[in-house]
Design an enzyme around this catalytic site. Structure first.
Site, PDB file in Angstrom:
ATOM      1  N   GLY A  20      -1.288   0.396  -4.862  1.00 17.15           N
ATOM      2  CA  GLY A  20      -2.421  -0.426  -4.457  1.00 17.15           C
ATOM      3  C   GLY A  20      -3.690   0.023  -5.140  1.00 17.15           C
TER       4      GLY A  20
ATOM      5  N   ASN B 266       1.704   1.048   6.005  1.00 12.30           N
ATOM      6  CA  ASN B 266       2.348   0.446   4.841  1.00 12.30           C
ATOM      7  C   ASN B 266       3.398  -0.532   5.343  1.00 12.30           C
ATOM      8  OD1 ASN B 266       3.563  -0.160   2.387  1.00 12.30           O
ATOM      9  ND2 ASN B 266       4.802   1.701   2.364  1.00 12.30           N
ATOM     10  N   GLY B 267       3.263  -1.798   4.986  1.00 10.21           N
ATOM     11  CA  GLY B 267       4.228  -2.805   5.414  1.00 10.21           C
ATOM     12  C   GLY B 267       3.530  -4.046   5.929  1.00 10.21           C
TER      13      GLY B 267
ATOM     14  N   CYS C   7      13.731  -1.721   1.354  1.00 12.28           N
ATOM     15  CA  CYS C   7      13.350  -2.718   0.351  1.00 12.28           C
ATOM     16  C   CYS C   7      13.946  -2.334  -1.001  1.00 12.28           C
ATOM     17  CB  CYS C   7      11.826  -2.793   0.248  1.00 12.28           C
ATOM     18  SG  CYS C   7      11.234  -3.828  -1.105  1.00 12.28           S
TER      19      CYS C   7
ATOM     20  N   CYS D  45      14.741 -11.176  -0.458  1.00 15.69           N
ATOM     21  CA  CYS D  45      14.132 -11.964  -1.537  1.00 15.69           C
ATOM     22  C   CYS D  45      15.176 -12.526  -2.488  1.00 15.69           C
ATOM     23  CB  CYS D  45      13.094 -11.141  -2.292  1.00 15.69           C
ATOM     24  SG  CYS D  45      13.735  -9.633  -3.061  1.00 15.69           S
TER      25      CYS D  45
ATOM     26  N   SER E 150       7.918  -0.010 -15.605  1.00 16.38           N
ATOM     27  CA  SER E 150       9.034   0.123 -14.665  1.00 16.38           C
ATOM     28  C   SER E 150      10.382  -0.284 -15.249  1.00 16.38           C
ATOM     29  CB  SER E 150       8.764  -0.702 -13.400  1.00 16.38           C
ATOM     30  OG  SER E 150       8.565  -2.061 -13.733  1.00 16.38           O
TER      31      SER E 150
ATOM     32  N   CYS F 167      17.526  -4.035   1.967  1.00 16.77           N
ATOM     33  CA  CYS F 167      16.991  -5.358   2.298  1.00 16.77           C
ATOM     34  C   CYS F 167      17.119  -6.204   1.041  1.00 16.77           C
ATOM     35  CB  CYS F 167      15.525  -5.287   2.734  1.00 16.77           C
ATOM     36  SG  CYS F 167      14.796  -6.931   3.028  1.00 16.77           S
TER      37      CYS F 167
ATOM     38  N   CYS G  48       0.810  -1.208   0.000  1.00 23.13           N
ATOM     39  CA  CYS G  48       0.000   0.000   0.000  1.00 23.13           C
ATOM     40  C   CYS G  48       0.845   1.260   0.000  1.00 23.13           C
ATOM     41  CB  CYS G  48      -0.926   0.009   1.213  1.00 23.13           C
ATOM     42  SG  CYS G  48      -0.060  -0.194   2.769  1.00 23.13           S
TER      43      CYS G  48
ATOM     44  N   ASP H  77      13.863  -6.348 -18.452  1.00 19.07           N
ATOM     45  CA  ASP H  77      12.768  -6.381 -17.488  1.00 19.07           C
ATOM     46  C   ASP H  77      13.348  -6.235 -16.085  1.00 19.07           C
ATOM     47  OD1 ASP H  77      10.223  -6.470 -16.533  1.00 19.07           O
ATOM     48  OD2 ASP H  77       9.768  -8.498 -17.213  1.00 19.07           O
ATOM     49  N   ASP H  78      12.497  -5.897 -15.122  1.00 18.27           N
ATOM     50  CA  ASP H  78      12.992  -5.649 -13.769  1.00 18.27           C
ATOM     51  C   ASP H  78      13.130  -6.907 -12.937  1.00 18.27           C
ATOM     52  OD1 ASP H  78      10.216  -5.979 -12.424  1.00 18.27           O
ATOM     53  OD2 ASP H  78       9.877  -4.409 -13.901  1.00 18.27           O
TER      54      ASP H  78
ATOM     55  N   TYR I  26      11.487  -1.609  -8.813  1.00 15.56           N
ATOM     56  CA  TYR I  26      10.170  -1.799  -9.419  1.00 15.56           C
ATOM     57  C   TYR I  26       9.036  -0.960  -8.839  1.00 15.56           C
ATOM     58  CZ  TYR I  26       5.684  -3.973 -10.377  1.00 15.56           C
ATOM     59  OH  TYR I  26       4.376  -4.174 -10.712  1.00 15.56           O
TER      60      TYR I  26
ATOM     61  N   CYS J 289       8.900 -12.957   0.643  1.00 10.73           N
ATOM     62  CA  CYS J 289       8.948 -11.708   1.408  1.00 10.73           C
ATOM     63  C   CYS J 289       7.878 -11.750   2.485  1.00 10.73           C
ATOM     64  CB  CYS J 289       8.711 -10.509   0.496  1.00 10.73           C
ATOM     65  SG  CYS J 289       8.670  -8.934   1.409  1.00 10.73           S
TER      66      CYS J 289
END
Length: 470
Positions: A38, A112-113, A246, A450, A293, A447, A12, A355-356, A252, A392
C-alpha cells in the site's frame, strides 16, 4: 507486475512490536518493507504504557515519518499500517491505525482485509446511537468492542470478532497490551516473531528479516494472541474453518523473500512457471518476465524448458506515485513510463512473456505492442494463474465483474485483444499443485474465489456492487 498502473491492489500491510525501547523506529522499518502492500497512506501509533500517541498521513512511509516526526513517537510498543484504499475509499480520516480515546483509556486498531458484513453492522450501530468518524470498515470493530457487554477487554474483542465476517488480520493496542487476530478462514498472511525480548507481528515475514527478528510461527485462523509485558498467550475466538488463504498472495502480492505458511513465495512462483512449462510448452528463443512479481515464474519456465531467460523488459524505478492514475489513457501512459523493452534482447526473437495475471488487459496489450515495436517476431503470453473472472470482496480492489476483462471474453478473444501470437493461462489444478500447500480439502487451503466464483464466506447484499450478482 505494475500494480499502480494495472489496478490490482491489495488493501494494506500491518506491523506491530511490543517490548522494545525503540518500538516506533522498528515499526518504521517494518512498514518500509511492507510498502508494496500500500502506497496511499501510512500511520504509526506508539504507547509508553500510559498513553497512546499516533501520527499518520497520505503518502509513503519515508514521506510521512521524517526524523523530526519520529522523535514524537516514543514508547515500548507500537503498531503501524500501510494502506491502499479499497473499502471506505481514500482520505486522511481513513488512514490507519485508527486511534480512539475514552474516559477509561485509549485503543488503536490496524486492519488488513475487508469485512463483508460491515455495512449491515454499521447500520445497526448507528440505529443504536453510534457516530462514525470514518467510512472505513475497521471503525465498525472499534464500536463493537466498546459496546461489548463484557468487563474483560479480551472478551470484548473476541465478542466483536465473532460478529464480523470476511477477511481480516487485526492489531488492537491499548496502553497495556497488544492483541493480534486472524479471521477463521486465515485469508490474510500474519506472522509472529521475536526481536530480542520484544515480540513483533507482521503481514509478511520479509519484515522480520529487515528488522532482525526471528520468525516464531504463523498466527492461526480464528486465533487471538494477547501480548503484554509478561509475554504472550493464545486464545481462540472462533473454530478455524475451511482455511482459505488468498492465492494471489503467492502469485502476486507478497514479496518474493516472504514465507507464507512455510512456503517461500519466490519458490512458489518458480514452481508456477515450471507448471506452465508442463501445460504450455512453446518453441521460442527467449523467456522474459514482467517486472517484478513475474520474474520468478519466468525463471521457472526457462529452467524447465531450457529456453534462455533474458531481461527483455526493464522497469524504471524512478517514476513516482504521480503516475498512479485512474483513467485508461493515463494508465497506458504510465505503462510506457514504467517499462521499456530491451531491443538487443528481443529483436528478431520469438519471445515468451510470462506474467502473473490479466485484470483489465490494458497493460498486457501495451507490453505486447512494445515488444513487437522492439523487433520481436513472435510474442507468446503465458499467465501463471487462471483467468480472473470474479470480483473480490476481501480487500482487493476488483469489486465488479465489469472491470475484469476475462469475465467478458474467451481466451482466444483475449489473445486477439492484446495482440499476442498465443495466450495460455495456468490451470487452477496446476496452480494449487505448484504452490504446494498441504492443507486438507479440495482447495488445499486456498481462496480461489476470483478464479472460480466460489466464495469461502457468505457474501452479503450490501457488499456487492448494485449491478453485480453473486
Amino acid at each position: 507486475m505494475l500494480a499502480e498502473i494495472r489496478g490490482l491492489n491489495e488493501e494494506c500491510g500491518i506491523f506491530g512490536v511490543w517490548g522494545h525501547e525503540d518500538a516506533a523506529q522498528v515499526t518504521y522499518y517494518g512498514l518500509h518493507s511492507l510498502q508494496h502492500r500500500g502506497q496511499e497512506g501510512t500511520g504509526i501509533v506508539a504507547t509508553d504504557g500510559e498513553k497512546l500517541k499516533g501520527m499518520k498521513g497520505e503518502g509513503l512511509v519515508s514521506e510521512i515519518f521524517t526524523e523530526d516526526a519520529m522523535k514524537e513517537l516514543t514508547g515500548k510498543a507500537a503498531i503501524g499500517h500501510v494502506r491502499y484504499a479499497t473499502a471506505g475509499g481514500g482520505g486522511y480520516e481513513n488512514v490507519q491505525p485508527l486511534l480512539f480515546h475514552f474516559q477509561s483509556g485509549s485503543m488503536a486498531l490496524a486492519h488488513n482485509g475487508n469485512l463483508v458484513n460491515a455495512t449491515g453492522l454499521k447500520s445497526q450501530l448507528e440505529a443504536q446511537g453510534s457516530i462514525f468518524q470514518t467510512s472505513s470498515d475497521t471503525e465498525v470493530v472499534a464500536h463493537l468492542i466498546r459496546r461489548g457487554g463484557f468487563s474483560a477487554f479480551n472478551e470484548r474483542v473476541k465478542n466483536a470478532l465473532s460478529m464480523v465476517k470476511g477477511a481480516y488480520a487485526f492489531l488492537i493496542m491499548t496502553e497495556t497490551e497488544l492483541m493480534v487476530a486472524l479471521d477463521p478462514n486465515g485469508m490474510r498472511p500474519l506472522s509472529l516473531g521475536k526481536l530480542g525480548d520484544a515480540y513483533v507481528v507482521a503481514s509478511e515475514t520479509c519484515a522480520f528479516d529487515v528488522v532482525g527478528a526471528e520468525f516464531i510461527r504463523d498466527v492461526l485462523p480464528g486465533e487471538l494472541l494477547i501480548i503484554d509485558d509478561n509475554g504472550f498467550r493464545s486464545e481462540m475466538f472462533s473454530v478455524a474453518s475451511n482455511t482459505a488463504m488468498c492465492t494471489m498472495e503467492y502469485v502476486y502480492f507478497s514479496r518474493p523473500d516472504s514465507n507464507i505458511n512455510g512456503i517461500n513465495v519466490h519458490t512458489a512462483r518458480k514452481n508456477l512457471g515450471k507448471q506452465l512449462a508442463v501445460e504450455a510448452p512453446i518453441e521460442a528463443d527467449v523467456v522474459t518476465g514482467v517486472p517484478d512479481s513475474s520474474i520468478s515464474a519466468a525463471i521457472g519456465y526457462a529452467e524447465a524448458t531450457g529456453i534462455p531467460y533474458e531481461l527483455g523488459l526493464i522497469k524504471n524505478r524512478y517514476v513516482g506515485r504521480t503516475f498512479i492514475q485512474p483513467s485508461q489513457a493515463l494508465r497506458e501512459q504510465g505503462v510506457k513510463m514504467k517499462l521499456s523493452p530491451v531491443r538487443g534482447v528481443v529483436e528478431g526473437k520469438r519471445v515468451i512473456m510470462v506474467d502473473d495475471s490479466i485484470v483489465r488487459g490494458t497493460t498486457s496489450k501495451r507490453i505486447v505492442t512494445m515488444l513487437r515495436e522492439a523487433g520481436a517476431t513472435e510474442v507468446h503470453v503465458l499467465i501463471s494463474s487462471p483467468p480472473i473472472k470474479n470480483p473480490c470482496f476481501y480487500g482487493i480492489d476488483t469489486s465488479t465483474k465489469e472491470e475484469l476483462i476475462a469475465s467478458k471474453y474467451s481466451v482466444e478473444e483475449l489473445r486477439e485483444i492484446i495482440g499476442a501470437d498465443s495466450l495460455i493461462f495456468l490451470s487452477t489444478e496446476g496452480m494449487i499443485e505448484a504452490i504446494g500447500r498441504t492443507d486438507e480439502g479440495e482447495n488445499k487451503g486456498h481462496c480461489l474465489a476470483c478464479f472460480t466464483g466460489k466464495y469461502p464466506t457468505e457474501i452479503y447484499p450490501s457488499t456487492v456492487h448494485p449491478y453485480e450478482k453473486v
